[in-house]
Design an enzyme around this catalytic site. Sequence first.
Site, PDB file in Angstrom:
ATOM      1  N   SER A 100     -22.336  44.633  86.704  1.00 27.81           N
ATOM      2  CA  SER A 100     -23.130  43.324  87.270  1.00 27.81           C
ATOM      3  C   SER A 100     -24.515  43.113  87.468  1.00 27.81           C
ATOM      4  O   SER A 100     -24.880  43.498  86.487  1.00 27.81           O
ATOM      5  CB  SER A 100     -22.069  43.351  88.723  1.00 27.81           C
ATOM      6  OG  SER A 100     -22.102  41.726  88.930  1.00 27.81           O
TER       7      SER A 100
ATOM      8  N   GLU B  58     -20.751  41.416  79.104  1.00 31.87           N
ATOM      9  CA  GLU B  58     -19.763  41.213  79.070  1.00 31.87           C
ATOM     10  C   GLU B  58     -19.579  39.996  80.821  1.00 31.87           C
ATOM     11  O   GLU B  58     -20.996  40.004  80.754  1.00 31.87           O
ATOM     12  CB  GLU B  58     -19.168  42.380  80.429  1.00 31.87           C
ATOM     13  CG  GLU B  58     -19.426  43.030  81.550  1.00 31.87           C
ATOM     14  CD  GLU B  58     -19.194  42.350  82.832  1.00 31.87           C
ATOM     15  OE1 GLU B  58     -18.414  42.163  83.135  1.00 31.87           O
ATOM     16  OE2 GLU B  58     -20.840  42.135  83.196  1.00 31.87           O
TER      17      GLU B  58
ATOM     18  N   HIS C 124     -16.557  44.339  85.304  1.00 36.95           N
ATOM     19  CA  HIS C 124     -15.642  43.251  86.438  1.00 36.95           C
ATOM     20  C   HIS C 124     -14.413  43.391  85.979  1.00 36.95           C
ATOM     21  O   HIS C 124     -13.534  42.792  87.138  1.00 36.95           O
ATOM     22  CB  HIS C 124     -16.228  41.802  86.055  1.00 36.95           C
ATOM     23  CG  HIS C 124     -17.843  42.127  86.789  1.00 36.95           C
ATOM     24  ND1 HIS C 124     -18.753  41.876  85.923  1.00 36.95           N
ATOM     25  CD2 HIS C 124     -18.029  41.674  87.891  1.00 36.95           C
ATOM     26  CE1 HIS C 124     -19.465  41.835  86.179  1.00 36.95           C
ATOM     27  NE2 HIS C 124     -19.285  41.764  87.986  1.00 36.95           N
TER      28      HIS C 124
END
Length: 311
Positions: free
Chosen positions: A110, A209, A276
């Site tokens: 993240s 991502e 995630h």
Amino acid sequence: MATKPLALQRGDVIGIVTLGSPLEAAVIDARIDVLRRTGLGVVLGRHVYDATGFLAGPAAGRAEDLMTMFADPRVKMILPTRGGVGVEGILPYLDFAYIANHPKIVSGYSDITALLNALYQQADLISLHSLLLIDFKSETPAYNFEQFFTATSSIEAPRPILNPPGKPMTGKVPGIATGPIVGGNLTSFVGMLGTPFEIDTRGKIVLIEETHEPVNTVYRYLEQLRLAGKLNDCSGILIGECTGCVEAYGVTYEELIDNYLVPLGKPLISNLASGHGVYKAAIPIGANAVMDGAEGTIALLEPAVRYPGMV
């Protein structure tokens, strides 16, 4: 080759820090209990429980905690509690020369993407796009822990990066690409453009991502990467999941990949379990790898860690 930190062993101490957004104290404590049950010790940063709105206190304090962990001889690995926002704010406060001389495992994903890539580019240190403290809970799939503990302890090379059974990666563009892996969360990746910590993709395999962004916003970010030369300079593209990324104007995430990234002609693999999603492969940022876009496979050409006496 980049510097490999020492491998994690049973009984080692993990330094817990909060580098971006705050996390509730009860959640931190519960996750630490699970972490300790794996046989690891824990040291807490001074600002781990801090909270000031959407940030875990001032950037200087969060950076101080991180540098303290690199300086503490007891600490063998550094594990942020979560990502959130604000990690890029700590980067100007870090002493990368000191970090380069005191390498340790750092794991996360993240917003931690900003730190992982800065560690590679500024301190020549391999880190892991892998678990955060928040992932240490009973419902986390065994695959995630297996990936995490293999990456932090194995010196096998070459070693394939594998998705969980029944969830194959998909080769989208044939071709062989080699190079260090960089990248991670797309929003964080784009947020570093135009800064001293902008990610260098030249000759690299780029991991992308994302989470909870509509497909038209994902397109906007990808277009910004392309205009910045990041998709032209790379050797290959490794696409992870886009969890909760709803279609926009009838276009899905997979269609966006097919219509926008495939025509670039770079070796490309999609559907990597990462970031995630429920399943999280452990991807070493800065480690050399080889990907086969026809077969849909990727393998590490070097381990992410070393043992005493190894280079």
